[in-house]
Every structure is written in structure tokens, then in C-alpha cells.
Design a protein around this motif. Structure first.
Motif, mmCIF file in Angstrom:
data_model
loop_
_atom_site.group_PDB
_atom_site.id
_atom_site.type_symbol
_atom_site.label_atom_id
_atom_site.label_comp_id
_atom_site.label_asym_id
_atom_site.label_seq_id
_atom_site.Cartn_x
_atom_site.Cartn_y
_atom_site.Cartn_z
ATOM 1 N N ARG A 1 0.756 -1.184 0.049
ATOM 2 C CA ARG A 1 0.081 0.036 -0.132
ATOM 3 C C ARG A 1 0.657 1.307 0.001
ATOM 4 O O ARG A 1 0.524 2.159 -0.568
ATOM 5 C CB ARG A 1 -0.819 0.112 1.095
ATOM 6 N N ASP A 2 2.061 1.161 0.694
ATOM 7 C CA ASP A 2 2.696 2.417 0.953
ATOM 8 C C ASP A 2 3.694 2.971 -0.301
ATOM 9 O O ASP A 2 4.047 1.879 -0.901
ATOM 10 C CB ASP A 2 3.636 2.371 2.243
ATOM 11 N N PRO A 3 4.031 4.009 -0.707
ATOM 12 C CA PRO A 3 4.796 4.381 -1.878
ATOM 13 C C PRO A 3 6.488 3.834 -1.279
ATOM 14 O O PRO A 3 6.522 3.811 -0.077
ATOM 15 C CB PRO A 3 4.787 5.753 -1.724
ATOM 16 N N PRO A 4 7.400 3.845 -2.020
ATOM 17 C CA PRO A 4 8.608 3.653 -1.912
ATOM 18 C C PRO A 4 9.065 4.746 -1.055
ATOM 19 O O PRO A 4 8.956 5.770 -1.198
ATOM 20 C CB PRO A 4 9.337 3.403 -3.256
ATOM 21 N N VAL A 5 10.326 4.472 -0.070
ATOM 22 C CA VAL A 5 11.094 5.524 0.544
ATOM 23 C C VAL A 5 12.435 5.458 0.117
ATOM 24 O O VAL A 5 12.929 4.258 -0.194
ATOM 25 C CB VAL A 5 10.652 5.384 1.811
ATOM 26 N N SER A 6 12.832 6.432 0.535
ATOM 27 C CA SER A 6 14.606 6.558 0.342
ATOM 28 C C SER A 6 15.292 6.509 1.711
ATOM 29 O O SER A 6 14.718 6.806 2.492
ATOM 30 C CB SER A 6 14.893 7.942 -0.353
ATOM 31 N N LEU A 7 16.423 5.835 1.774
ATOM 32 C CA LEU A 7 17.218 5.401 3.074
ATOM 33 C C LEU A 7 18.671 5.801 2.599
ATOM 34 O O LEU A 7 19.048 5.691 1.563
ATOM 35 C CB LEU A 7 17.026 4.061 3.066
ATOM 36 N N ARG B 1 12.138 10.928 2.981
ATOM 37 C CA ARG B 1 10.862 11.327 2.307
ATOM 38 C C ARG B 1 10.442 10.424 1.669
ATOM 39 O O ARG B 1 11.217 9.631 0.811
ATOM 40 C CB ARG B 1 11.004 12.771 1.717
ATOM 41 N N PRO B 2 9.057 10.075 1.455
ATOM 42 C CA PRO B 2 8.350 9.098 0.319
ATOM 43 C C PRO B 2 8.875 9.919 -1.067
ATOM 44 O O PRO B 2 9.142 11.155 -1.346
ATOM 45 C CB PRO B 2 7.204 9.327 0.442
ATOM 46 N N LEU B 3 9.208 9.075 -1.873
ATOM 47 C CA LEU B 3 9.751 9.155 -3.420
ATOM 48 C C LEU B 3 8.505 9.556 -4.335
ATOM 49 O O LEU B 3 8.346 8.844 -5.560
ATOM 50 C CB LEU B 3 10.669 8.358 -3.670
ATOM 51 N N ARG B 4 7.600 10.205 -4.025
ATOM 52 C CA ARG B 4 6.299 10.455 -4.886
ATOM 53 C C ARG B 4 6.768 10.965 -6.297
ATOM 54 O O ARG B 4 6.079 10.505 -7.243
ATOM 55 C CB ARG B 4 5.433 11.469 -4.169
ATOM 56 N N ARG B 5 7.671 11.767 -6.531
ATOM 57 C CA ARG B 5 8.357 12.024 -7.813
ATOM 58 C C ARG B 5 8.655 10.851 -8.721
ATOM 59 O O ARG B 5 8.616 11.283 -9.884
ATOM 60 C CB ARG B 5 9.146 12.976 -7.683
ATOM 61 N N LEU B 6 9.191 9.854 -8.153
ATOM 62 C CA LEU B 6 9.709 8.824 -9.034
ATOM 63 C C LEU B 6 8.447 7.807 -9.494
ATOM 64 O O LEU B 6 8.828 6.564 -10.285
ATOM 65 C CB LEU B 6 10.467 7.903 -8.255
ATOM 66 N N TYR B 7 7.407 7.550 -8.986
ATOM 67 C CA TYR B 7 6.269 6.520 -9.218
ATOM 68 C C TYR B 7 5.133 7.549 -9.516
ATOM 69 O O TYR B 7 4.643 8.427 -9.173
ATOM 70 C CB TYR B 7 6.335 5.586 -8.403
#
Length: 103
Positions: free
Chosen positions: A77-83, A93-99
Motif C-alpha cells: 500500500r505505501d509508496p517507496p521510501v529513500s534510505l 521522504r517518500p519518493l512520490r516524484r519517481l512513481y
């Protein structure tokens, strides 16, 4: 006809994972998520295992951006995140700009 069989020696690199998946090799380290253990590790060639993140959800997929940021998917359910393990080891932050989500 004869076939020459190559022989390889198998060695255990690490142990203690509940459900390791998504291995990725980068900069001399193996990155692996432990879905049921809710952790992300690096493992070096000598077998030293280091926790780089403890996650609130099950990490179940990962990859790297060209700048070296590690991308994790935590659940369906959740968007990918950057670590950023080299900086702080915490989820950013969530990577909304990538998907793009499909509804």
C-alpha cells in the motif's frame, strides 16, 4: 562428447535472517532486506553483518538510485521510501516524484 564440470566451493556468508530477500551488491557490500525481521543489512566479504535500518513495516524490495540512495518498498500500500544509510540510517521522504499510483 565430453563435458567438463566446473567445481565450486560454497561458503555460508551470514546467518540469522528470518526471511532475507532482494539482495543488491553495491560498493563492495551486499545489501539485503529481512522482511520478517523488519531490518535492512549490509554484509561485507568477510561476513560482517551490519543493521543499517530497522523498519516499522516489512521491507520487501530495494534498489539504488544513480546518486547512491537506497530505495525501499515497505508494503503493497505505501509508496517507496529513500534510505540514506551512510548519513543517518533513517527513512527519509517518500519518493512520490519517481512513481505513479494506479487507482
Amino acid at each position: 562428447m565430453s563435458i567438463k564440470q566446473e567445481q565450486y566451493e560454497l561458503n555460508v556468508l551470514t546467518s540469522g535472517l528470518f526471511f532475507g530477500e532482494g539482495p543488491r551488491w553495491r560498493d563492495g557490500k551486499l545489501y539485503i532486506s529481512d522482511m520478517l525481521g523488519k531490518k535492512v543489512y549490509t554484509i561485507d566479504a568477510s561476513g560482517t553483518k551490519t543493521v543499517i535500518a530497522q523498519m516499522p513495516h516489512k521491507p520487501n524490495g530495494m534498489g539504488f538510485l544513480p546518486n547512491g540512495d537506497l530505495i525501499l518498498k515497505l508494503n503493497a500500500r505505501d509508496p517507496p521510501v529513500s534510505l540514506h544509510p551512510e548519513r543517518s540510517g533513517v527513512v527519509r521522504r517518500p519518493l512520490r516524484r519517481l512513481y505513479r499510483l494506479r487507482r
